[in-house]
Scaffold this active site. Sequence first.
Site, PDB file in Angstrom:
ATOM      1  N   ASP A 433       8.426  -6.263   3.099  1.00 59.73           N
ATOM      2  CA  ASP A 433       7.134  -5.694   3.488  1.00 59.73           C
ATOM      3  C   ASP A 433       6.060  -6.155   2.519  1.00 59.73           C
ATOM      4  O   ASP A 433       6.247  -6.096   1.300  1.00 59.73           O
ATOM      5  CB  ASP A 433       7.210  -4.167   3.479  1.00 59.73           C
ATOM      6  CG  ASP A 433       6.115  -3.529   4.315  1.00 59.73           C
ATOM      7  OD1 ASP A 433       4.974  -4.026   4.267  1.00 59.73           O
ATOM      8  OD2 ASP A 433       6.395  -2.540   5.009  1.00 59.73           O
ATOM      9  N   HIS A 435       2.818  -5.037   2.689  1.00 60.68           N
ATOM     10  CA  HIS A 435       1.678  -4.118   2.771  1.00 60.68           C
ATOM     11  C   HIS A 435       1.700  -3.121   1.616  1.00 60.68           C
ATOM     12  O   HIS A 435       2.694  -2.456   1.369  1.00 60.68           O
ATOM     13  CB  HIS A 435       1.697  -3.378   4.112  1.00 60.68           C
ATOM     14  CG  HIS A 435       1.660  -4.316   5.278  1.00 60.68           C
ATOM     15  ND1 HIS A 435       0.503  -4.865   5.745  1.00 60.68           N
ATOM     16  CD2 HIS A 435       2.648  -4.829   6.045  1.00 60.68           C
ATOM     17  CE1 HIS A 435       0.762  -5.666   6.760  1.00 60.68           C
ATOM     18  NE2 HIS A 435       2.061  -5.658   6.968  1.00 60.68           N
ATOM     19  N   SER A 486      10.909  -1.494   7.043  1.00 60.03           N
ATOM     20  CA  SER A 486      10.895  -0.940   5.690  1.00 60.03           C
ATOM     21  C   SER A 486      11.684   0.363   5.612  1.00 60.03           C
ATOM     22  O   SER A 486      12.221   0.707   4.557  1.00 60.03           O
ATOM     23  CB  SER A 486       9.455  -0.669   5.245  1.00 60.03           C
ATOM     24  OG  SER A 486       8.696  -1.849   5.272  1.00 60.03           O
TER      25      SER A 486
END
Length: 899
Positions: A433, A435, A486
């Site tokens: 991930d 982000h 995630s």
Amino acid sequence: MDNQETKHSSLNLSGLEPVSIRTDSLFVNVGERTNVTGSKKFARLIREGQFEEALSIARQQVENGAQILDVNMDDALLDGEKAMVNFLNLLQAEPDIAKIPIMIDSSKFPIIEAGLKCVQGKCIVNSISMKEGEEKFIREAEICLDFGAAVVVMAFDEKGQADNTERRVEIAQKAYDILTKKIGFPSTDIIFDLNIFPVATGIEEHNINALSFIEATRLVKQKLPDVKISGGVSNLSFSFRGNDTVREAMHSVFLYHAIKAGMDMGIVNAGQLKVYDEIEPQLRELCEDVILNRDPEATDKLLAFAESVKSEGKKVEKDLSWRNRTVEERLSHSLINGITDFIETDTEEARLKYPKPLDVIEGPLMAGMNVVGDLFGAGKMFLPQVVKSARVMKKSVAVLNPYMEAEKEKLVAEKGPEAMKNGRILLATVKGDVHDIGKNIVGVVLGCNGYDVIDLGVMVPAEKILQTAKEKEVDIIGVSGLITPSLDEMVHVAREMKRQNFTLPLLIGGATTSRTHTAVKIAPEYDHGVVHVLDASRSVTTVSTLLNAVTRPAFLEKTKVEYEDVREKFKNKKSAKQYLSFEGARKNKVQIDWTSYTPPKPNFLGIKSFGNYDLNEIAQFIDWGPFFIAWEMHGKFPAILTDKVVGKEATKLYNDATALLHKIITEKWLTAKAAIGIFPANSNGKETVIIKDDGTETHLESLRQQIKKVAGEPNICLADFIAPEESGKQDYIGAFAVTTGLGIEKWIDYFEKDHDDYNKIMLKALADRLAESFAECMHERVRKEFWGYVADEKLSNEELIHEDYRGIRPAPGYPACPEHTEKRKLFKLIDATKKADIILTDHLAMYPASSVSGWYFSHPASRYFGIGKILKDQVADYAQRKEWSIEESEQWLRPQLND
């Protein structure tokens, strides 16, 4: 005769009360807020199972004058069929809502079919079309007929969406003939959506869009007087998003002419329509010129007028009266509104006023951030605004940092290192991930409260998280993520913490996380405290409670009891799904007649690479929808820009994004590279694709759906779309890897040094969008040029986004091929690291993060799908094919296991 004709051409619908739409009826408004893609509030309530409260939105629609209620449950996180059934069953028990007809709206026909079984009276199905061929169109229409429903038929066929008068009429006539002559569908129950497209876009070909719709409406009504015409009116004025004055006038003028031509119904906000005769005469004339295409300069003239209207609306002087308030109030105002103009000056003034620089952080700055947290939690602020607030906070803290460091050094010199130990927190975005929006905010807030925060960044594997936690002797570990995979990685982190005998609390955060998922999936894997943190504003309280030896035991015990209750309720709610044995699923594979199909031979075989690809070309393929999702703003683009709730902030975000995108492209901030390959291939008739390249064979292994399907629906596997060896037909498969992230680190560092999280995150989000666009761009070139199986394809960007092309490009790790290790084979086949500078890490993440890789399939029947859950018999078969142990197979397939 007149009475007979009126009766004959009536569309008769009903909820608890009958509704008849005749040729002389007024325009019918369809209420659209009971749609998970159109209403953030409705979507949230449905996801949380608050169906009773969601009914209040339906009730408001009826009270506000909706004559038909559109219900849509198309959301990746929902069981759409179940949600549709639950909501419609509840709705039917509310007479004040159920009195009007229902429009069952979905792109997935099984959801429509489930809804048809629930509604009383006569409803509308939205929608069916011929885009996947006549056979599917007829099958779905027959089901609607069996239920007595009217249907919305999209002007869409195998060639694509109708975008001119002739195509609209042609498709309508063809669909009408099939419906009425082949299956006996009542002509009065047919509603055509003839596609309303934007005008005044600056593209000459678009100038005719509105007039074409109006002319097509008139012609269809002349040829087929019994049918009804519908459309989405807001699409018309997309070019003027943010300018309600012009948009409302355009809608009113358009409807004035479209209704006269025969338009019967549509989705439009009736409360924002101007009375035609009351539109300012000059504006009305300009709208007429644009919509009726009467003047080649009409677009420029309307744009000029729009600017004057916008300017008139912004004559108010910038209000700086807040600068006369106290320094505490000024700091709070800057934080809440994301204003950096005066932050250094105000921070320095506060520093001189307070005894210690930390007092400024713990006082006015945290007070402002608490307000931000409360507003965000209440849905009155949106993520882009919060990140701007964090940027202000960071700039303020940067002013105070040198003074705090000096105080720390003095304190350590006097009392030793232990004097500064206020708690050490490790934060990381989990493996896979990229982000880190929420994590960055949490780090800022915790750091401002005196905690020592170690931020490991993004895509951090569990091994590194836990190793660093040991080396740095941290007190708490916090993991976050935005994308759905995630969640599985967080489960892995918890299991590893237990295996390695950790005793630290584990905090869970991120947009896709939830209290329920934490309680059901993560908490049972670790015994020393797993706590879901809703947002950054709650992090300080949670951390301080956990680090206090007195409050920690009671807090963890309370959380444990709460999560046990959540698990029990979740268990009771779970519906039992039926599965086939693996052998049974194989027998129900996709049936393709390979004897009558010859796989198209590619124009080249082997590998091609592309360096420094033109970003301008790539940007033409951008799908903006996921960009807004990354900022936790949900809604369809471009409709989100005019959404009543988030429209204003979404427009600001979009304007900021396009400005930065222009800078990225013109100043060449990023470099785009790609590698593609096309190779001979055949399947073994089961789940393996044998790829041949220069005398070597690569066996691509895939998974098969095992959930029990309705009659006629296959259990799909990617290998089904490749000709089996026994067919005697030579087939082919493609592979690709693209990146637009080369060079990004320099600019990330630049924004970090400027304490500008907003633009740092914006840059990452845009790089991700460009990577997906590059994948779309290359796929189009493969279809039309390199493989060449649809050399004459002509699809709009909207059609590309809707995946209306032939063939698919599934990516390892995604629903159709969720097992990541096959990515190694892909990278080796096309030499992606050497040809495109993309590194595949040990954990199978791609670096740069803004990269996409996948496979190309050309068969017309190939489509995107999800594997879903699988049983142990398939796990064992997969382990044998991969030469793995069962344990290794279960490890890689864990998200797919039907526990």
